[in-house]
Write a protein that holds these residues in place. Structure first.
Motif, PDB file in Angstrom:
ATOM      1  N   ALA A  10       0.874  -1.142   0.051  1.00 43.18           N
ATOM      2  CA  ALA A  10       0.069  -0.007   0.006  1.00 43.18           C
ATOM      3  C   ALA A  10       0.824   1.244  -0.069  1.00 43.18           C
ATOM      4  O   ALA A  10       0.482   2.237  -0.627  1.00 43.18           O
ATOM      5  CB  ALA A  10      -1.044  -0.169   1.098  1.00 43.18           C
ATOM      6  N   LEU A  11       1.835   1.338   0.785  1.00 39.12           N
ATOM      7  CA  LEU A  11       2.908   2.274   0.857  1.00 39.12           C
ATOM      8  C   LEU A  11       3.691   2.571  -0.650  1.00 39.12           C
ATOM      9  O   LEU A  11       3.867   3.791  -1.181  1.00 39.12           O
ATOM     10  CB  LEU A  11       3.899   2.287   1.883  1.00 39.12           C
ATOM     11  CG  LEU A  11       3.294   2.299   3.331  1.00 39.12           C
ATOM     12  CD1 LEU A  11       4.345   2.007   4.338  1.00 39.12           C
ATOM     13  CD2 LEU A  11       2.915   3.731   3.645  1.00 39.12           C
ATOM     14  N   GLU A  13       2.685   1.540  -3.310  1.00 35.16           N
ATOM     15  CA  GLU A  13       1.557   2.005  -4.364  1.00 35.16           C
ATOM     16  C   GLU A  13       1.251   3.478  -4.221  1.00 35.16           C
ATOM     17  O   GLU A  13       1.140   4.107  -5.116  1.00 35.16           O
ATOM     18  CB  GLU A  13       0.348   1.091  -4.339  1.00 35.16           C
ATOM     19  CG  GLU A  13      -0.922   1.837  -4.984  1.00 35.16           C
ATOM     20  CD  GLU A  13      -0.721   1.283  -6.642  1.00 35.16           C
ATOM     21  OE1 GLU A  13       0.227   0.533  -7.072  1.00 35.16           O
ATOM     22  OE2 GLU A  13      -1.245   2.214  -7.302  1.00 35.16           O
ATOM     23  N   GLN A  14       1.069   3.982  -3.072  1.00 37.20           N
ATOM     24  CA  GLN A  14       0.653   5.373  -2.790  1.00 37.20           C
ATOM     25  C   GLN A  14       1.895   6.295  -3.074  1.00 37.20           C
ATOM     26  O   GLN A  14       1.666   7.216  -3.651  1.00 37.20           O
ATOM     27  CB  GLN A  14       0.787   5.601  -1.142  1.00 37.20           C
ATOM     28  CG  GLN A  14       0.294   7.018  -0.801  1.00 37.20           C
ATOM     29  CD  GLN A  14       0.346   7.023   0.782  1.00 37.20           C
ATOM     30  OE1 GLN A  14       0.240   6.073   1.468  1.00 37.20           O
ATOM     31  NE2 GLN A  14       0.080   8.214   1.184  1.00 37.20           N
ATOM     32  N   HIS A  15       3.166   5.861  -3.219  1.00 37.51           N
ATOM     33  CA  HIS A  15       4.214   6.609  -3.660  1.00 37.51           C
ATOM     34  C   HIS A  15       5.102   6.235  -4.822  1.00 37.51           C
ATOM     35  O   HIS A  15       6.229   6.444  -4.953  1.00 37.51           O
ATOM     36  CB  HIS A  15       5.279   6.749  -2.315  1.00 37.51           C
ATOM     37  CG  HIS A  15       4.710   7.325  -0.952  1.00 37.51           C
ATOM     38  ND1 HIS A  15       4.555   8.837  -1.064  1.00 37.51           N
ATOM     39  CD2 HIS A  15       4.303   6.633   0.254  1.00 37.51           C
ATOM     40  CE1 HIS A  15       4.014   8.814   0.457  1.00 37.51           C
ATOM     41  NE2 HIS A  15       3.959   7.677   0.936  1.00 37.51           N
ATOM     42  N   SER A  58       7.929   8.383   2.634  1.00 36.20           N
ATOM     43  CA  SER A  58       8.385   8.763   1.331  1.00 36.20           C
ATOM     44  C   SER A  58       9.904   9.289   1.411  1.00 36.20           C
ATOM     45  O   SER A  58      10.640   9.032   0.331  1.00 36.20           O
ATOM     46  CB  SER A  58       7.638   9.980   0.727  1.00 36.20           C
ATOM     47  OG  SER A  58       7.668  11.090   1.749  1.00 36.20           O
TER      48      SER A  58
END
Length: 167
Positions: A10-11, A13-15, A58
């Motif tokens: 998820a992390l 994908e987010q960044h 990030s």
């Protein structure tokens, strides 16, 4: 799937934009970019246990991705059969105007002539990072980051002009 893996995915994908931008900055062809993206994701997963959440994900991701890209370039330079071709820039996520595409292609072509550290400076600058953040990410002082970034921007302008393009 385990909770740790789900959180990691998820992390990422987010960044994921960070990974794609770094791959475009450090390698020229789409195939090389795909390989570098995979290498960065593998390295992120291998290093995920070292992420202590003392900074934003990030920020940690920038460091791992940049170090992976720099290491990848150094390893590729050692290979005698590694031949660089002209960049084929995939700019699907950018402004679709032809002029903008042309500018981006020339920009990324010029970036290929920078050293790995200079590429990192330009990448972090384009990401809107402050001199202090750039210095922290690269392990140099804020003042050194400012000086090196200015020199790199001047060098990049000269490369772009040398290649017969101005914008």
């Amino acid at each position: 799937m385990k909770a740790k893996e789900q959180k990691f995915l998820a992390l990422v994908e987010q960044h994921k934009g960070i990974i794609y931008k770094i791959s475009k900055t450090y390698v020229a062809t789409p195939d090389e970019q795909k390989d570098l993206v995979q290498e960065i994701i593998i390295q992120l997963w291998k290093s995920y246990d070292t992420f202590k959440q003392q900074s934003q994900f990030s920020t940690w991701m920038y460091r791992v991705a940049l170090n992976t890209a720099i290491t990848n370039i150094r390893q590729n330079k050692k290979r005698p059969d590694c031949i660089r071709s002209h960049p084929e820039i995939d700019i699907a996520d950018c402004d679709q105007s032809a002029e903008k595409e042309d500018q981006l292609a020339h920009f990324y072509q010029a970036v290929q002539e920078l050293s790995p550290i200079e590429k990192a400076l330009i990448f972090l600058f384009l990401e809107g990072r402050s001199h202090k953040e750039i210095g922290q990410d690269l392990g140099i002082s804020e003042g050194n980051a400012r000086v090196r970034l200015n020199r790199t921007k001047e060098k990049l302008q000269l490369i772009i002009k040398k290649n017969g393009y101005e914008f």
